[in-house]
Write an enzyme that holds these catalytic residues in place. Structure first.
Site, PDB file in Angstrom:
ATOM      1  N   GLU A  79     -11.820  -2.079  12.948  1.00  0.00           N
ATOM      2  CA  GLU A  79     -10.748  -1.444  13.726  1.00  0.00           C
ATOM      3  C   GLU A  79     -10.739   0.071  13.568  1.00  0.00           C
ATOM      4  O   GLU A  79     -10.991   0.572  12.476  1.00  0.00           O
ATOM      5  CB  GLU A  79      -9.393  -1.944  13.210  1.00  0.00           C
ATOM      6  CG  GLU A  79      -8.694  -2.948  14.078  1.00  0.00           C
ATOM      7  CD  GLU A  79      -8.256  -2.427  15.434  1.00  0.00           C
ATOM      8  OE1 GLU A  79      -8.249  -1.202  15.639  1.00  0.00           O
ATOM      9  OE2 GLU A  79      -7.937  -3.243  16.295  1.00  0.00           O
ATOM     10  N   ASP A  80     -10.416   0.781  14.651  1.00  0.00           N
ATOM     11  CA  ASP A  80     -10.304   2.245  14.546  1.00  0.00           C
ATOM     12  C   ASP A  80      -8.855   2.711  14.616  1.00  0.00           C
ATOM     13  O   ASP A  80      -8.598   3.906  14.508  1.00  0.00           O
ATOM     14  CB  ASP A  80     -11.085   2.936  15.672  1.00  0.00           C
ATOM     15  CG  ASP A  80     -10.406   2.736  17.013  1.00  0.00           C
ATOM     16  OD1 ASP A  80     -10.000   1.591  17.314  1.00  0.00           O
ATOM     17  OD2 ASP A  80     -10.258   3.714  17.769  1.00  0.00           O
ATOM     18  N   SER A  85      -9.468  -7.381  21.168  1.00  0.00           N
ATOM     19  CA  SER A  85      -9.082  -6.101  21.762  1.00  0.00           C
ATOM     20  C   SER A  85      -7.755  -6.207  22.503  1.00  0.00           C
ATOM     21  O   SER A  85      -7.428  -7.254  23.061  1.00  0.00           O
ATOM     22  CB  SER A  85     -10.172  -5.668  22.752  1.00  0.00           C
ATOM     23  OG  SER A  85      -9.717  -4.621  23.563  1.00  0.00           O
ATOM     24  N   ALA A  86      -7.014  -5.101  22.536  1.00  0.00           N
ATOM     25  CA  ALA A  86      -5.761  -5.052  23.293  1.00  0.00           C
ATOM     26  C   ALA A  86      -6.022  -4.814  24.779  1.00  0.00           C
ATOM     27  O   ALA A  86      -5.129  -4.969  25.610  1.00  0.00           O
ATOM     28  CB  ALA A  86      -4.890  -3.927  22.748  1.00  0.00           C
ATOM     29  N   THR A 141     -14.509   4.689  24.199  1.00  0.00           N
ATOM     30  CA  THR A 141     -13.619   4.790  25.360  1.00  0.00           C
ATOM     31  C   THR A 141     -12.312   5.486  25.026  1.00  0.00           C
ATOM     32  O   THR A 141     -11.542   5.797  25.935  1.00  0.00           O
ATOM     33  CB  THR A 141     -13.293   3.385  25.902  1.00  0.00           C
ATOM     34  OG1 THR A 141     -13.076   2.549  24.770  1.00  0.00           O
ATOM     35  CG2 THR A 141     -14.406   2.833  26.757  1.00  0.00           C
ATOM     36  N   ASP A 172     -12.756  -4.906  17.209  1.00  0.00           N
ATOM     37  CA  ASP A 172     -11.985  -4.221  18.229  1.00  0.00           C
ATOM     38  C   ASP A 172     -13.014  -3.607  19.195  1.00  0.00           C
ATOM     39  O   ASP A 172     -14.197  -3.495  18.847  1.00  0.00           O
ATOM     40  CB  ASP A 172     -11.124  -3.138  17.566  1.00  0.00           C
ATOM     41  CG  ASP A 172     -10.405  -2.287  18.575  1.00  0.00           C
ATOM     42  OD1 ASP A 172      -9.833  -2.839  19.514  1.00  0.00           O
ATOM     43  OD2 ASP A 172     -10.426  -1.030  18.432  1.00  0.00           O
ATOM     44  N   LEU A 173     -12.579  -3.222  20.373  1.00  0.00           N
ATOM     45  CA  LEU A 173     -13.529  -2.674  21.352  1.00  0.00           C
ATOM     46  C   LEU A 173     -13.473  -1.137  21.435  1.00  0.00           C
ATOM     47  O   LEU A 173     -14.414  -0.434  21.053  1.00  0.00           O
ATOM     48  CB  LEU A 173     -13.240  -3.267  22.737  1.00  0.00           C
ATOM     49  CG  LEU A 173     -14.084  -2.697  23.869  1.00  0.00           C
ATOM     50  CD1 LEU A 173     -15.513  -3.190  23.808  1.00  0.00           C
ATOM     51  CD2 LEU A 173     -13.471  -3.050  25.225  1.00  0.00           C
ATOM     52  N   ASP A 174     -12.308  -0.663  21.919  1.00  0.00           N
ATOM     53  CA  ASP A 174     -12.170   0.775  22.186  1.00  0.00           C
ATOM     54  C   ASP A 174     -12.190   1.570  20.885  1.00  0.00           C
ATOM     55  O   ASP A 174     -11.357   1.359  20.003  1.00  0.00           O
ATOM     56  CB  ASP A 174     -10.835   1.037  22.914  1.00  0.00           C
ATOM     57  CG  ASP A 174     -10.809   0.421  24.309  1.00  0.00           C
ATOM     58  OD1 ASP A 174     -11.778   0.604  25.042  1.00  0.00           O
ATOM     59  OD2 ASP A 174      -9.802  -0.244  24.645  1.00  0.00           O
ATOM     60  N   LYS A 212      -0.870  -5.514  19.129  1.00  0.00           N
ATOM     61  CA  LYS A 212      -1.054  -4.975  17.785  1.00  0.00           C
ATOM     62  C   LYS A 212       0.054  -3.949  17.537  1.00  0.00           C
ATOM     63  O   LYS A 212       0.388  -3.243  18.461  1.00  0.00           O
ATOM     64  CB  LYS A 212      -2.424  -4.264  17.668  1.00  0.00           C
ATOM     65  CG  LYS A 212      -3.628  -5.163  17.904  1.00  0.00           C
ATOM     66  CD  LYS A 212      -4.904  -4.321  18.007  1.00  0.00           C
ATOM     67  CE  LYS A 212      -6.096  -5.171  18.417  1.00  0.00           C
ATOM     68  NZ  LYS A 212      -7.336  -4.402  18.630  1.00  0.00           N
ATOM     69  N   LYS A 218      -3.693   4.565  20.020  1.00  0.00           N
ATOM     70  CA  LYS A 218      -4.918   3.771  19.840  1.00  0.00           C
ATOM     71  C   LYS A 218      -4.534   2.356  19.442  1.00  0.00           C
ATOM     72  O   LYS A 218      -3.715   2.158  18.541  1.00  0.00           O
ATOM     73  CB  LYS A 218      -5.821   4.407  18.776  1.00  0.00           C
ATOM     74  CG  LYS A 218      -6.532   5.648  19.282  1.00  0.00           C
ATOM     75  CD  LYS A 218      -7.524   6.158  18.262  1.00  0.00           C
ATOM     76  CE  LYS A 218      -8.217   7.410  18.772  1.00  0.00           C
ATOM     77  NZ  LYS A 218      -9.042   8.039  17.746  1.00  0.00           N
TER      78      LYS A 218
HETATM   79  C1  BG6 Z   1      -6.763  -0.546  23.277  1.00  0.00           C
HETATM   80  C2  BG6 Z   1      -6.836   0.953  23.344  1.00  0.00           C
HETATM   81  O1  BG6 Z   1      -7.997  -1.057  22.866  1.00  0.00           O
HETATM   82  O2  BG6 Z   1      -6.439  -1.090  24.547  1.00  0.00           O
HETATM   83  C3  BG6 Z   1      -5.535   1.521  23.899  1.00  0.00           C
HETATM   84  O3  BG6 Z   1      -7.058   1.474  22.049  1.00  0.00           O
HETATM   85  C4  BG6 Z   1      -5.228   0.878  25.244  1.00  0.00           C
HETATM   86  O4  BG6 Z   1      -5.663   2.913  24.019  1.00  0.00           O
HETATM   87  C5  BG6 Z   1      -5.200  -0.643  25.098  1.00  0.00           C
HETATM   88  O5  BG6 Z   1      -3.986   1.320  25.737  1.00  0.00           O
HETATM   89  C6  BG6 Z   1      -4.970  -1.352  26.430  1.00  0.00           C
HETATM   90  O6  BG6 Z   1      -6.091  -1.122  27.229  1.00  0.00           O
HETATM   91  P1  BG6 Z   1      -6.179  -1.335  28.791  1.00  0.00           P
HETATM   92  O7  BG6 Z   1      -7.646  -1.137  29.096  1.00  0.00           O
HETATM   93  O8  BG6 Z   1      -5.750  -2.751  29.069  1.00  0.00           O
HETATM   94  O9  BG6 Z   1      -5.289  -0.352  29.434  1.00  0.00           O
HETATM   95 MG    MG Z   2      -9.574   0.631  19.101  1.00  0.00          MG
END
Ligand code: BG6
Ligand code: MG
Length: 218
Positions: free
Chosen positions: A169-170, A114-115, A17, A9-11, A145, A45
């Protein structure tokens, strides 16, 4: 040597972030007279942008027009982008480069899962894009997710069976997605929140090379 699929996962896993998402959502919620707490943020998240705004509006018992919804989503993202515009390598979370380098050295396939629709921008900004064999992000999926779609696409692109994949994943939703995908889930954060993961570590400094080796071999 065995090959496993390592999906990150990224964030909140690679970069911190989560705090910027929080600030941007809080500003937006407060502008609508909706209270927004750290606990509520925890529930966002890993959750897609659309779903996050839907949740915030429902917590505040607010209904808005479709146009207003689109406008607010853009507003949140603009605010978020202003936060991340100054990001650099310093915002990579501790020991993430060591873990990535170890896996690369051991010729393990690595994907992002990542989402976020901003994932590629962020990876470029922190100079980690080249570490990934494939990137699957919010632009590539139709189901957010905890649906496992993002991780299943990553496994397919890496050409590794889901059961041979390991997800870092967090978020509660992300761990659930990895579990539903029949992958090993590694929660990065607190045991209280991520107790449903196969393993939980506070951060990557707790993940030893020996542990990574055991994941590869078993
Ligand atoms: C996830 C974050 O990685 O991405 C969420 O944990 C975020 O908080 C989601 O809403 C979507 O991200 P973005 O950058 O497309 O708004
Ligand atoms: Mg995350």
């Amino acid at each position: 040597m065995n090959k496993k699929g390592f999906i990150f996962d990224l964030d909140g896993v690679i970069v911190d972030t989560a705090k910027y998402h929080f600030l941007a959502w809080k500003k937006l919620a407060n502008s609508l007279d909706i209270d927004f707490t750290e606990e509520e943020n925890e529930q966002l998240k890993g959750v897609s942008r659309i779903r996050s705004l839907e949740k915030i509006l429902s917590w505040g018992n607010k209904t808005i027009s479709e146009d207003k919804f689109t406008e607010l989503m853009a507003k949140k993202n603009d605010d978020y982008l202003s936060h991340i515009s100054n990001m650099d390598d310093n915002e990579i979370l501790p020991d993430v480069p060591r873990v990535l380098d170890f896996l690369i050295e051991h010729r393990q396939p690595i994907s992002l899962g990542s989402a976020s629709k901003n994932a590629r921008t962020i990876l470029e900004r922190v100079h980690l894009k080249e570490h990934f064999d494939t990137i699957v992000d919010g632009n590539d999926v139709s189901k957010a997710k905890p649906d496992p779609e993002v991780f299943l696409i990553a496994a397919k692109l890496l050409e590794i069976e889901p059961a041979q994949c390991i997800v870092f994943e967090d978020s509660v939703a992300g761990v659930e997605a990895a579990n539903v995908a029949n992958m090993i889930s590694i929660g990065i954060g607190s045991e209280d929140v991520l107790g449903h993961a196969t393993y939980v570590f506070k951060d990557f400094t707790e993940i030893s090379n020996e542990f990574l080796e055991s994941l590869i071999e078993n």
